[in-house]
Design an enzyme around this catalytic site. Structure first.
Site, PDB file in Angstrom:
ATOM      1  CB  CYS A   1      -0.950  -0.010   1.200  1.00 23.81           C
ATOM      2  SG  CYS A   1      -2.054   1.419   1.216  1.00 23.81           S
TER       3      CYS A   1
ATOM      4  CB  CYS B   1      -0.823   2.585   3.923  1.00 25.36           C
ATOM      5  SG  CYS B   1      -2.254   1.914   3.102  1.00 25.36           S
ATOM      6  CG  ASP B   2       2.919   1.091   4.459  1.00 23.68           C
ATOM      7  OD1 ASP B   2       2.334   1.564   5.453  1.00 23.68           O
ATOM      8  OD2 ASP B   2       2.813  -0.098   4.105  1.00 23.68           O
TER       9      ASP B   2
END
Ligand code: NAP
Length: 339
Positions: free
Chosen positions: A140, A143-144
């Site tokens: 992701c 997200c990261d």
């Protein structure tokens, strides 16, 4: 004792313990529908495998994924949600009748069911992928990505997800290499052009990833690649790798019963969460292959609970009809009630 035996019919059962399922449970509980949530053995959904979540509103300092899911669960519980912490194994869905959710030998019945089983990122299935998950290998980018400031990273894949992840992650990375197994990209032209247009993005094709290699620090150090045409092997040194080869909805238990699209996502009558079966609602990543964020899944769960509430208010199925169709079950139910 199973619901089938004791004759109990729930108002609503929710299947799936991620942001969509817990939010549906919260709303259903507050609407006094006394929901039963089949949350799965590994409850918490994809966030259970995430570290810091910095993009969920209301957590200005960020929050760990598992901790956030614990809080979602606690909030649903506070208003009376009951949980089955095991995996649903079979669903028997009807059009406007009583819905059955089985967990092993147990069968739970309900007038409405909210499907919230989510989706899972596809994996390459190569050595190092699972071992280095959370230690440099991510599925992701949104997200990261921010954890890879100044690093050289790779994004693996050639679709829109790979382009989107690349564009996002390249804001943080020093250099980003998109590795794709063919010369042509599957992504839309506009997304491909945007990715190619960024100064710190390079494209490496046609290369098939063979292995993620661990460094001395226990994190990812390089990716072994093979040229798809010539077979030549090479290594790419990276501090991070994003696998962006698509997602698959977890619709295997229902795909032969409700309408699904060609990728297996459950089709809903947007903007509602209604499926083609009355009393069967579907929410979260199980229906959404575009946005796939915890916050959009939670919003979708809210819609599912409201749709269930309205369905039960306006066109509730008749339990009497259900038992009438299954006389054996009603005998068992009467016996169970008397025991
Ligand atoms: P996708 O379109 O299915 O693309 C998957 C990519 O991964 C393909 O390029 C595929 O290569 C590659 N791939 C698959 N398995 C692989 C493997 N084992 N090894 C190496 N490469 C592999 O999936 P997606 O990119 O997640 O997109 C899904 C849908 O969401 C699409 O409809 C997309 O348009 C949409 N979407 C839209 C946006 C946006 O508009 N902002 C953003 C994200 C997603 P091949 O090409 O060789 O098959």
């Amino acid at each position: 004792m199973t619901d089938e035996k004791n004759g109990k019919i729930e108002d609503v059962i929710i299947v799936g313990g991620g942001p969509a399922g817990y939010t549906a449970a919260l709303y259903a509980a507050r609407a006094e529908l006394n929901p039963l949530l089949i949350e799965g053995f590994q409850w918490g959904g994809q966030l259970q495998n995430t570290t810091d979540v910095e993009n969920y509103p209301g957590y200005p300092e960020g929050v760990m994924g598992p901790e956030m899911m614990q809080q979602f669960r606690a909030q649903a519980e506070r208003f009376g949600t009951r949980f089955v912490t095991d995996d649903a194994t079979e669903l028997e869905l009807t059009d406007g009748g009583i819905q059955t959710v089985k967990v092993g030998k147990e069968a739970y019945l309900a007038k409405a069911v909210i499907l919230a089983m989510g989706a899972e990122p596809k994996r390459l299935g190569i050595p190092g992928e699972m071992e280095l998950s959370g230690r440099g290998v991510s599925t992701c980018g949104v997200c990261d990505g921010a954890f890879f400031k100044g690093a050289d990273v790779a994004v693996l894949g050639g679709g829109d997800s790979a382009m989107e992840d690349s564009i996002f992650v390249s804001k943080f990375a020093e250099k980003l290499t998109i590795v794709h197994r063919r010369h042509e990209f599957r992504a839309s032209k506009i997304m491909e052009d945007r990715a190619r247009g960024r100064a710190n993005i390079e494209v490496l094709t046609p290369y098939v990833p063979l292995e993620f290699v661990t460094g001395d620090d226990g994190k990812i150090a390089k990716i072994r690649l093979k040229h798809a045409d010539t077979g030549e092997e090479r290594e790419l040194e990276v501090g991070g790798a994003f696998v962006a080869i698509g997602h698959q909805p977890r619709s295997e238990l229902v795909k032969d019963q409700v309408d699904v699209d060609e990728s297996g996502y459950v089709v809903t009558d947007e903007p509602s969460t209604r499926t083609d079966l009355a009393g069967v609602l579907a929410v979260g990543d199980l229906v959404d292959h575009t946005y796939r964020q915890a916050v959009t899944a939670a919003g979708s769960g809210t819609k599912g609970a409201l749709d269930a509430e309205w369905y039960l208010r306006d066109t509730p199925p008749s339990p009497e009809e259900h038992w009438a169709q299954d006389p054996g079950a009603i005998v068992e139910a009467v016996e169970a009630a008397g025991s």
